[in-house]
Design a protein around this motif. Structure first.
Motif, PDB file in Angstrom:
ATOM      1  N   TYR A  29      15.736  -2.719  85.675  1.00  0.00           N
ATOM      2  CA  TYR A  29      16.539  -1.513  85.497  1.00  0.00           C
ATOM      3  C   TYR A  29      15.658  -0.297  85.265  1.00  0.00           C
ATOM      4  O   TYR A  29      15.859   0.765  85.848  1.00  0.00           O
ATOM      5  N   GLU A  30      14.653  -0.472  84.435  1.00  0.00           N
ATOM      6  CA  GLU A  30      13.756   0.647  84.166  1.00  0.00           C
ATOM      7  C   GLU A  30      13.080   1.126  85.420  1.00  0.00           C
ATOM      8  O   GLU A  30      13.029   2.318  85.701  1.00  0.00           O
TER       9      GLU A  30
ATOM     10  N   SER B 128      15.444   2.911  87.593  1.00  0.00           N
ATOM     11  CA  SER B 128      15.854   4.205  87.062  1.00  0.00           C
ATOM     12  C   SER B 128      14.791   5.248  87.290  1.00  0.00           C
ATOM     13  O   SER B 128      15.073   6.356  87.715  1.00  0.00           O
TER      14      SER B 128
ATOM     15  N   SER C 161      17.043   7.261  89.843  1.00  0.00           N
ATOM     16  CA  SER C 161      18.096   8.063  89.228  1.00  0.00           C
ATOM     17  C   SER C 161      17.812   9.539  89.343  1.00  0.00           C
ATOM     18  O   SER C 161      18.709  10.358  89.326  1.00  0.00           O
TER      19      SER C 161
ATOM     20  N   ILE D 268      22.757   4.099  89.276  1.00  0.00           N
ATOM     21  CA  ILE D 268      22.156   2.796  89.007  1.00  0.00           C
ATOM     22  C   ILE D 268      23.027   2.040  88.010  1.00  0.00           C
ATOM     23  O   ILE D 268      23.235   2.518  86.893  1.00  0.00           O
TER      24      ILE D 268
ATOM     25  N   SER E  24      23.957  -0.333  85.060  1.00  0.00           N
ATOM     26  CA  SER E  24      23.122  -0.652  83.908  1.00  0.00           C
ATOM     27  C   SER E  24      23.338  -2.078  83.437  1.00  0.00           C
ATOM     28  O   SER E  24      24.436  -2.610  83.551  1.00  0.00           O
ATOM     29  N   PRO E  25      22.300  -2.676  82.924  1.00  0.00           N
ATOM     30  CA  PRO E  25      22.415  -4.047  82.452  1.00  0.00           C
ATOM     31  C   PRO E  25      23.093  -4.082  81.086  1.00  0.00           C
ATOM     32  O   PRO E  25      23.233  -3.045  80.459  1.00  0.00           O
TER      33      PRO E  25
ATOM     34  N   TYR F 253      25.868  -7.279  86.906  1.00  0.00           N
ATOM     35  CA  TYR F 253      24.820  -6.268  87.067  1.00  0.00           C
ATOM     36  C   TYR F 253      24.082  -6.472  88.378  1.00  0.00           C
ATOM     37  O   TYR F 253      23.935  -5.551  89.180  1.00  0.00           O
TER      38      TYR F 253
ATOM     39  N   ILE G 107      24.002  -4.305  91.957  1.00  0.00           N
ATOM     40  CA  ILE G 107      22.757  -3.797  92.542  1.00  0.00           C
ATOM     41  C   ILE G 107      22.650  -4.176  94.010  1.00  0.00           C
ATOM     42  O   ILE G 107      22.349  -3.337  94.867  1.00  0.00           O
TER      43      ILE G 107
ATOM     44  N   GLY H 172      17.212  -1.616  77.506  1.00  0.00           N
ATOM     45  CA  GLY H 172      18.067  -1.012  78.520  1.00  0.00           C
ATOM     46  C   GLY H 172      18.922   0.067  77.921  1.00  0.00           C
ATOM     47  O   GLY H 172      19.079   1.154  78.473  1.00  0.00           O
TER      48      GLY H 172
ATOM     49  N   THR I 239      26.937   6.788  83.673  1.00  0.00           N
ATOM     50  CA  THR I 239      25.824   6.923  84.600  1.00  0.00           C
ATOM     51  C   THR I 239      26.150   7.952  85.675  1.00  0.00           C
ATOM     52  O   THR I 239      25.309   8.766  86.053  1.00  0.00           O
TER      53      THR I 239
END
Lengths: 399, 517
Positions: free
Chosen positions: B189-190, B193, B197, B203, B205-206, B240, B244, B276, B400
């Protein structure tokens, strides 16, 4: 608020006791009642062919305390010691809906008008249900009396039915009330006596064991049933909130989801009505049934207690007689006392046996009726739910 | 999610003639933007899901792969690739173009990172974008299963099996699975992002970190609440990942593919500090700060302003709905507990009862209530896992989305600020001219040139992000509608089953009650 209960309504609500009002010589009902703040005023209506009454058809207003007075008077009447006195109706208790109404008022600002109206409606229905229940319970009490061969002839009972003035003067004054308290306290202590006394009769031995055990179990079941029913009501209330929130979302929404939310809101509104009915039917058929018979069994226990007291008295009188014989003094009095005690005890035993046997039958019949009705209602409501859900599913699928 | 099966390739030849069909989503047409004349450009498939036909992907001998492993329709590819190349020569990022795909997947393709909107978008109108429907041709199915505790004590962790089924040529195999732990998901996720993003991409999110929940699991508590915690997390991780891979841009990201495919993933250490939730908070804070600034963007097109308002409203409403659904879950759990307790009490009463038939009936009633307890429990589970979690997911997702609008505002700001700076530089030059300082003048002229190009770039960035945001939002809304519809349907089915079971229970009991004598 005045409620007039139609015949069919009463047929439905009068569920816990059966075989009442069979004797057309004396028919009693409570056609309406008035609720002022906390006090409920019942209109007790009597139709009779008995000549002991002044009129064939009459009504009087009565308060809950009047019923209690009548009950206690009967309990204290020596003559009826061998009978199961129908349990006194419990005090009208609007605490629960009132508290909820209060909470609703506090939370009004956070809800939509529609939601608030629905919750209010729900609460008013609950209030009405409590009201109907208390009317029913008071009515059943009187009807038990009127259908009892001995109790229906009681003088105080007739006064209760007929006396067109306020009964307050005849009711418990403070002293008597205290006497009542005291009596209750002594009674619980005497339960130990009942269990302790050596029983001479197998029938009563069995009954004693059975009733003591059954009482504690049914009391427990009543409490648990009440909790379960309340949870059910909470779920039904949640459906209201969900429906209201979905409605307001779909009002704002302009996307494709709008239709789905609308349908869902509608569905939950219908479901909550069904769930509400499930909860209240369960309350009536199951919880009320248990509650009523818990009190009835208490009344049966009271009978046992009185008999045990009579037995204790008899045994004491025996001892007194022996003592008198030893001392060669007051023998005739002692003998007379002993005879009296024996007679009383025998009378109690005989009548008690009769009463307890018919009580058994009554209980089994009532349970059967209510359990059947409850099962049928559960099925009916569930089928309703199935139809509603299926309908909504079909709608969702086609969009 | 099971979307309807796709029509086969044959029907897709003239892709755009199917524009009227409400089902498909906009595709990655941006890559083919300038070449699009309407009927011929192959649609770029998007989102969702399970395509029954996989023909589109690299199975056609004649197809030229458009860049990055996205399948395109069959015919017009020749023309395509040239245009693709043209497109990319404009891009700020040099993207290696991929050549013709073979009929069979032939090993990993060179990874290319797509940043949506790198193409020059100005030629494409908003309306065109909105009207484009791409046939879904993606075929990626992801599942998260088998939570297993690894290790002991406070260093223990849960490992989840991530299984992927796909006929996409980018993957080495058609079916494969790897083991991942929670921090791996956060790490992914990071990475996403940071890359995406800022471009206005939404995106997913978890699930958030939970110290309490995990501690219980580590310590080895085997009770129902830790079981529920693990299940809840597993389901959330699955959703999640499914979101994606349903997102065409994200699916192309090499980090995503690495996550799905690579046997051993380097441990994501940053998640210790930046869970997260923490990261999302950071992003949200940035967008909130932006929102709070009363930036009035003078836009003739109020689409963005209106949409932002809509999104905010919806987020609030769903939040409210989530709260009431949560209350329902709790009350149903309470009902479940109370029913169980009542059942036991009823059993005891049945034992006490001296009338044989009534005793049996009461015992049967106790059994029915036991079954009801199970029923309420199952329904509470549905209430939670289907409804409540759905709402929680979308409250987060809408947040988001708001963030994306914020990013767009930032881009606009940057552009405006550059314009002011340019203005100042020009004024400075004018002053210097007047003051006749030739040596400083040169510097001033250089400055102006630099800032002129910056202004141009920022303007382009802004346009690009505007297109992306708009596209993303429309796509998101379509996704959302499908998701909600499906979950609502699922939920109603569980309720229906519940009631049908109920009927069976009571119908079985009825004769017992009637047998009382």
């Amino acid at each position: 608020m005045t409620t007039a209960l139609g015949e069919s309504d009463k047929e439905k609500t009068r569920s816990v006791s059966v075989d009442l009002n069979n004797d057309t010589a004396l028919i009693i009902d409570i056609p309406d009642a008035l609720c002022e703040r906390d006090k409920v005023k019942f209109t007790v209506h009597t139709k009779t062919t008995l000549s002991s009454f002044q009129k064939p058809d009459f009504s009087v207003p009565r308060q809950h305390e009047d019923f209690i007075w009548l009950h206690d008077t009967l309990v204290e009447t020596e003559e009826y010691a061998g009978l199961i006195i129908p349990p006194a109706p419990p005090k009208p208790d609007f605490e629960s809906p009132r508290e909820k109404m209060h909470k609703l008022g506090e939370g009004e600002a956070t809800m939509t008008k529609e939601e608030y109206t629905k919750m209010k409606q729900e609460l008013e229905a609950e209030y009405l249900a409590v009201f109907k229940k208390t009317v029913q319970v008071h009515e059943v009490f009187l009807q038990r009396l009127s259908s009892h061969p001995i109790l229906s002839k009681d003088r105080n009972f007739h006064i209760f039915l007929e006396y067109d003035q306020d009964l307050t003067v005849r009711r418990k004054n403070a002293k008597e009330m205290f006497g009542g308290f005291f009596k209750n306290m002594v009674k619980t202590a005497d339960e130990v006596i009942i269990s302790g006394i050596k029983e001479v009769d197998d029938f009563f031995e069995q009954e004693k064991t059975f009733l003591l055990d059954y009482y504690s179990k049914i009391k427990d079941s009543t409490i648990k049933a009440e909790k379960m029913t309340r949870s059910h009501k909470n779920v039904a209330d949640d459906y209201i909130h969900i429906s209201a929130t979905l409605s307001s979302i779909s009002a704002d929404d302009s996307t494709a989801i709008k239709k789905h939310f609308e349908k869902l809101a509608d569905l939950f509104e219908k479901l909550r009505k069904v769930e509400g009915r499930v909860a209240s039917d369960q309350e009536l058929k199951l919880t009320e049934l248990l509650r009523y018979y818990m009190r009835d069994i208490q009344a049966a226990k009271d009978l046992l207690y009185r008999r045990a007291r009579a037995l204790a008295d008899y045994e004491n009188s025996n001892k007194a007689l022996d003592k008198a014989r030893l001392k060669s003094r007051d023998i005739p009095q002692a003998e007379e006392q002993q005879q009296l005690c024996l007679q009383k005890f025998d009378k109690l035993s005989e009548s008690g046996k009769r009463e307890l046997t018919s009580f058994k039958g009554r209980r089994v019949v009532a349970f059967r009726k209510n359990l059947i009705e409850m099962a049928e209602l559960e099925i009916k409501h569930a089928k309703n739910n199935v139809a509603l859900l299926q309908g909504c599913i079909d709608l969702v699928k086609t969009h | 999610m099971n979307p309807p099966p796709f029509p086969d390739t044959a029907e897709q030849e003239p892709v755009f003639s199917d524009m009227g069909d409400g089902d498909s989503d906009e595709g990655e047409d941006i890559f083919l933007g300038s070449s699009k004349t309407g009927a011929e450009s192959p649609s770029v498939p998007q989102l969702n899901i399970k395509a029954e036909t996989t023909d589109l992907f690299a199975e056609q001998a004649s197809s030229t792969a458009p860049t990055v492993g996205l399948g395109t329709g069959g015919s017009s590819n020749g023309v395509q690739s040239d245009d693709d190349n043209d497109l990319f020569s404009d891009a700020h990022v040099e993207l290696p173009t991929e050549n013709a795909s073979s009929s069979t997947p032939s090993g990993p393709r060179p990874a290319a990172t797509f940043i949506p909107g790198t193409a020059d978008m100005q030629t494409k109108s908003m309306e065109q974008l909105e009207e484009e429907e791409a046939k879904d041709t993606f075929d990626v199915d992801v599942a998260v299963t088998n939570p297993e505790k690894v290790g002991d004590g406070m260093h223990a962790f849960m490992a989840y099996r991530v299984s992927t089924k796909s006929t996409l040529p980018v993957f080495r195999n058609k079916e494969f699975s790897v083991k991942r732990r929670f921090s791996d998901f956060l790490g992914l996720y990071e990475k996403l992002s940071i890359k995406q993003s800022l471009q206005g991409c939404i995106i997913p999110s978890p699930p958030e970190k939970s110290v309490v929940g995990m501690t219980k699991v580590k310590v080895g508590k085997d009770d129902s609440s830790s079981v529920e915690f693990v299940e809840r997390r597993r389901a959330a991780l699955e959703r999640y990942l499914q979101r994606i891979v349903a997102h065409s841009v994200l699916l192309q990201d090499p980090d995503v593919r690495e996550f799905l495919e690579r046997d051993e993933l380097p441990r994501a250490v940053n998640t210790q500090a930046l869970s997260g939730a923490g990261f999302l908070k950071m992003i949200n804070k940035a967008s909130d700060a932006v929102n709070k600034m009363t930036i009035k963007m003078n836009e003739s097109d109020t689409w963005f302003e209106d949409k932002f308002q809509e999104v905010e409203n919806e987020e609030q409403q769903l939040r409210k709905l989530h709260i009431v659904v949560d209350s329902l879950v709790n009350h149903r759990k309470e009902l479940c507990g109370n029913t169980a307790v009542f059942a036991k009490s009823m059993a005891m009463l049945g034992n006490s009862e001296d009338n044989t038939a009534l005793s049996r009936a009461l015992s049967q009633l106790a059994e029915v209530e036991d079954k009801m307890e199970q029923l309420h429990h199952d329904q509470a589970t549905s209430d939670f896992f289907i409804l409540a979690e759905l709402l929680a997911d979308y409250v987060r997702l809408l947040g988001t989305v708001r963030g994306c609008f914020g990013q767009r505002m930032r881009a606009w700001q940057r552009w405006q600020e550059a314009q002011s700076t340019l203005q100042r530089k020009r004024e400075a030059e004018a002053k210097l001219l007047w003051a006749n300082k030739p040596d400083k003048l040169q510097q001033a002229k250089e400055d102006i040139t630099e800032w002129e190009s910056r202004v141009t770039q920022y303007e382009r960035d802004f346009d690009r992000i505007s297109v992306t945001v708009r596209k993303e939002v429309l796509q998101f809304e379509k996704e959302k509608a499908k998701d909600f519809k499906f979950q609502i349907y699922k939920y109603l089915e569980t309720m229906l089953q519940s009631q049908q079971r109920l009927i069976k229970f009571w119908e079985a009991f009825l004769p017992e009650a009637k047998a009382i004598a």
